[in-house]
Design an enzyme around this catalytic site. Structure first.
Site, short mmCIF file in Angstrom:
data_model
loop_
_atom_site.label_atom_id
_atom_site.label_comp_id
_atom_site.label_asym_id
_atom_site.label_seq_id
_atom_site.Cartn_x
_atom_site.Cartn_y
_atom_site.Cartn_z
N LYS A 189 0.85 -1.19 0.00
CA LYS A 189 0.00 0.00 0.00
C LYS A 189 0.88 1.24 0.00
CE LYS A 189 -3.91 2.01 2.54
NZ LYS A 189 -4.83 1.84 3.68
N SER A 209 -9.65 1.75 2.68
CA SER A 209 -8.79 2.50 1.80
C SER A 209 -7.72 1.66 1.10
CB SER A 209 -8.11 3.63 2.57
OG SER A 209 -7.29 3.10 3.60
N SER A 222 -9.79 -0.50 6.99
CA SER A 222 -9.25 -0.40 5.63
C SER A 222 -8.52 -1.61 5.10
CB SER A 222 -8.31 0.79 5.54
OG SER A 222 -9.06 1.96 5.37
N1 GLN Z 1 -13.04 4.22 6.13
C1 GLN Z 1 -12.54 4.64 7.40
C2 GLN Z 1 -12.12 6.10 7.30
O1 GLN Z 1 -12.28 6.67 6.27
C3 GLN Z 1 -11.38 3.77 7.82
C4 GLN Z 1 -10.16 4.07 7.06
C5 GLN Z 1 -8.98 3.25 7.45
O2 GLN Z 1 -9.10 2.24 8.12
N2 GLN Z 1 -7.82 3.73 7.05
O3 GLN Z 1 -11.64 6.64 8.24
#
Ligand code: GLN
Length: 496
Positions: free
Chosen positions: A82, A157, A181
């Site tokens: 990532k 994400s 994410s």
């Molecule tokens: N979707 C959640 C957010 O936007 C979690 C994101 C994540 O785990 N990085 O904060």
């Protein structure tokens, strides 16, 4: 030699077996993945950058110095990373214009461990900007598409990593999980994703979003490979003070199957409410049925603060993000937009560098931390966080593990939720509470509805990833589902 489509059920062990027998070389293996990326990534956009030349060179070197006897755990295995994890001399953009030209000057601790275990870094994957989002549509470099249905999102994400696995562009990947994410995109793409206990994997070299929540997670196509990857990544690190002084995870911590079949599993009733797609509930209930047949007791439990967890997260995470992202000021890193005064330079840089969602979070977080509002928002958010953690502690008094859906919905269409942030936030309603509590969880595929995958989440006590893996292996075996196989080439052909 075969091809990647015929290798779709391969684990690292299978690749190692073939490499040992000389059926193909490390270089040939890497080439197969690079060629697959070349063929299909134009359709899904899982990668932001590739390291083709270096990875081929490294593959040759590995092959030349092939050890006699047992191979290091990830020897010769390509992995996608990532783009918020620093890999020395590679871009680390975090999906943001702000870091579009940033080349990491050092390796994250997890990268050092991967390299020492013989893994080959194939490239960096797309993500929501600074990991804020649930669909990978917040990337400044364009969205990733779900390989199982190109009209739909891969989740986020870590959507690029999940899509790369699902599309057979890489056999392993790393993601990061702040509120879901790793698990949610794994569920949307039909692959496996582990969020470890907070503190079990070093965050050194992971670009911070919300430091009290961020964890690097292992992603793969099969549970077995997720275990191997986690063994390599986990363990204490002096460079991250939040990393627990525990030895690396060992598969010896996984209880034998006969012990797994004697446990009690909790089903939190709040995770099966009317807001959850009925096909998802049905598919998960079938798993309960299978487990009961194997002697596992599945009992209803309650996690009463589930609903407040989401609200509290959207105070705590933006608050930490607003502080962490203050460093992007045009001076030290990445983008700089000039202005007549220093103040103007800051302002132009941040206006031009950050996207809408990141700005929204910074404003939200700054407000929650501002004097006069701190007690009312941040402090209250932290108190709710304690209640959420206590819910889990209570449930784990009677149950060894909890089973829930990963997401209340199926992968949605691109563009479907971008205009409504609250709808987007709801995609993580079942992954956020455990992240707030700091406990580990895995997402595995438990079926398909039409062609869309359904994710099952297994949550465990802190530092008891072994039990989670034990049950995940058993469920994977009982279900023996076909692993995802997107027909991307034929689609590409028909589009031309
Ligand atoms: N979707 C959640 C957010 O936007 C979690 C994101 C994540 O785990 N990085 O904060």
């Amino acid at each position: 030699m075969g091809d990647l489509v015929s290798f779709r059920d391969f684990t690292i062990k299978d690749y190692h077996g073939r490499l040992q027998k000389g059926e193909f070389s490390v270089e040939e293996l890497v080439k197969m993945f690079l060629e697959r990326i070349e063929r299909v990534d134009g359709l899904i956009h899982a990668f932001l950058s590739l390291d083709s030349e270096r990875v081929e060179k490294r593959a040759r070197e590995l092959q030349e110095k092939k050890p006699q006897g047992e191979l290091p755990p990830l020897w010769g295995i390509p992995i996608a990373i990532k783009d918020n994890i620093c890999v020395k001399d590679l871009p680390t953009t975090c999906g943001s214009k702000m870091l579009h030209n940033f080349i990491a000057p050092y390796d994250a601790t997890v990268m050092e461990r991967l390299k020492a275990a013989g893994a080959l870094i194939i490239g960096k994957t797309n993500m929501d900007e600074f990991a804020m989002g649930s669909s990978t549509e917040n990337s400044a470099f364009g969205p990733t598409r779900n390989p199982l249905d190109l009209a739909r999102v891969p989740g986020g994400s870590s959507g690029g990593s999940a899509a790369a696995l699902s599309a057979l562009e890489a056999p392993l990947a790393l993601g990061s999980d702040t509120g879901g994410s790793v698990r949610q995109p794994a569920a949307f793409c039909g692959v496996v994703g582990l969020r470890p206990t907070y503190g079990r994997v070093s965050r050194y070299g992971l670009v911070s979003f919300a430091s009290s929540l961020d964890q690097i997670g292992s992603m793969s196509r099969k549970v077995e490979d997720c275990i191997t990857l986690f063994e390599v990544l986990s363990g204490s690190d002096d460079r991250d003070s939040t990393c627990a002084p525990y030895p690396p995870f060992s598969r010896r911590e996984i209880p034998p199957e006969e012990e797994i079949t004697r446990i009690k599993v909790g089903i939190p009733k709040e995770y099966f409410s009317s807001g959850v797609d009925r096909s998802i509930v049905k598919s998960i209930e079938e798993v309960f049925h299978l487990l009961r047949k194997r002697g596992i007791e599945c009992v209803e439990v309650s996690l009463p603060h589930t609903e407040c967890a989401l609200e509290a997260y959207y105070i705590v995470a933006p608050a930490e993000a607003s502080s962490n992202l203050a460093r992007y000021d045009g001076v030290f890193y990445g983008l700089r937009s000039e202005g007549d005064t220093l103040q103007e330079m800051y302002s132009h840089t941040r206006t031009n560098g950050f996207g809408r969602e990141v700005k929204r979070r910074i404003i939200l977080g700054t407000y929650a931390l501002s004097s006069g509002y701190y007690d009312e928002y941040y402090l209250k958010g932290m108190k709710v966080r304690t209640l959420v953690r206590k819910d889990f502690e209570e449930a784990f008094q009677t149950c060894q593990l909890l089973l829930t859906p990963v997401s209340p919905c199926f992968p949605f269409l691109l563009g479907e939720r971008t205009m409504d942030p609250y709808q987007m936030y709801l995609a993580d309603v079942f992954t956020i509470p455990s992240a707030m509590a700091g406990i580990p969880g895995i997402s595995i595929n438990c079926g398909y509805h039409d062609h869309l995958p359904i994710g099952l989440q297994i949550l465990g006590k802190p530092f008891e990833e072994g039990w989670i893996f034990g049950l995940a292996l058993l469920i994977e075996k009982l279900l023996s589902l076909p692993s995802p196989l997107p027909h991307l080439e034929s689609r590409k052909g028909s589009e031309q």
